[in-house]
Design an enzyme around this catalytic site. Sequence first.
Site, short mmCIF file in Angstrom:
data_model
loop_
_atom_site.label_atom_id
_atom_site.label_comp_id
_atom_site.label_asym_id
_atom_site.label_seq_id
_atom_site.Cartn_x
_atom_site.Cartn_y
_atom_site.Cartn_z
N CYS A 80 86.87 7.46 -62.22
CA CYS A 80 88.28 6.77 -61.82
C CYS A 80 87.95 5.94 -60.77
O CYS A 80 87.04 6.01 -59.91
CB CYS A 80 89.02 8.01 -61.50
SG CYS A 80 90.46 7.57 -61.00
N ASP A 93 89.74 5.98 -58.12
CA ASP A 93 90.08 6.37 -57.07
C ASP A 93 89.18 6.25 -55.90
O ASP A 93 87.99 6.51 -56.14
CB ASP A 93 90.50 7.77 -57.15
CG ASP A 93 91.26 8.58 -56.38
OD1 ASP A 93 92.30 9.05 -56.51
OD2 ASP A 93 90.87 8.82 -55.10
N ARG A 119 88.52 7.89 -53.31
CA ARG A 119 88.11 9.25 -52.82
C ARG A 119 87.00 9.96 -53.63
O ARG A 119 86.35 10.66 -53.27
CB ARG A 119 89.26 10.37 -52.88
CG ARG A 119 90.46 9.92 -51.86
CD ARG A 119 91.60 10.94 -52.04
NE ARG A 119 91.92 10.74 -53.39
CZ ARG A 119 93.02 11.38 -53.99
NH1 ARG A 119 93.76 12.35 -53.11
NH2 ARG A 119 93.65 11.18 -55.02
N HIS A 171 88.77 13.82 -61.98
CA HIS A 171 89.05 14.48 -60.61
C HIS A 171 90.33 15.07 -60.70
O HIS A 171 91.32 14.51 -61.18
CB HIS A 171 88.55 13.65 -59.60
CG HIS A 171 89.79 12.57 -59.49
ND1 HIS A 171 90.74 12.57 -58.48
CD2 HIS A 171 89.86 11.22 -59.92
CE1 HIS A 171 91.63 11.58 -58.77
NE2 HIS A 171 91.11 10.62 -59.76
N CYS A 198 94.37 13.33 -59.63
CA CYS A 198 94.14 12.05 -60.23
C CYS A 198 95.70 11.46 -60.43
O CYS A 198 96.53 11.99 -61.27
CB CYS A 198 93.45 12.05 -61.60
SG CYS A 198 93.27 10.09 -62.06
CO CO Z 1 92.10 9.26 -60.83
#
Ligand code: CO
Length: 214
Positions: free
Chosen positions: A44, A46, A48, A100, A103
């Site tokens: 992803c 993302d 993090r 994750h 998400c």
């Molecule tokens: Co995500």
Amino acid sequence: MPQNYISQLLNNNQNWVQEQIAIDEDYFERAALGQEPQILWLGCSDSRVNPSEMTGTGKGEVFVHRNIANLVSYTDFNFLSVLQYAVEVLKVKHIIVCGHYECGGVKAAMGEHQYGLIDNWIRPIKDTMRFYANELDDLDEKEQFKRLVELSVIEQVAHLGYTNIVRNQWAKSQMPHIHGWVYDIGTGYVKSLVSMINTEAELKAVCKFEQLKK
Ligand code: CO
């Protein structure tokens, strides 16, 4: 203030180069010679989720593609090009699909709020919800969210196994192995959901999840 932040990043870069050279004089010269990564990572976007950090892998080890909610799209030339190059040219031994918990893409797909263009991108997650409705309906919202993250990863593993790129490579070399992982942002731990799907028979075993729907 934002300008200072960007300047800081450039300063960090200068410091990093000096630190690396102090440890290993030829660090960058060697990197410039080429790459032989054994892993294609689909994760992803993302901020993090940092694949190198969580797996302890370094420069040259992981060929990376990231998009919102780590989806395998049959119409995304960007993703398909990465997949084809990784499988046929780099000949990666493993593909890791890593979703994750928490998400945002999966969360958005669970709701009805519109965010614009992105609604179309995450639309396949709504299909996954539909495929596994029987299993998901029995869970409360929090557990549903977690399980949908996992089910979506399993779906993407199956999607990879249906691409002609992967199928042709399997016929030639029984590679790559495909792994479905989920990363827990709140603990840092990775959970392996499915792995070693490198034959037609094993792909069918993954797809048995679909048969759970009544
Ligand atoms: Co995500």
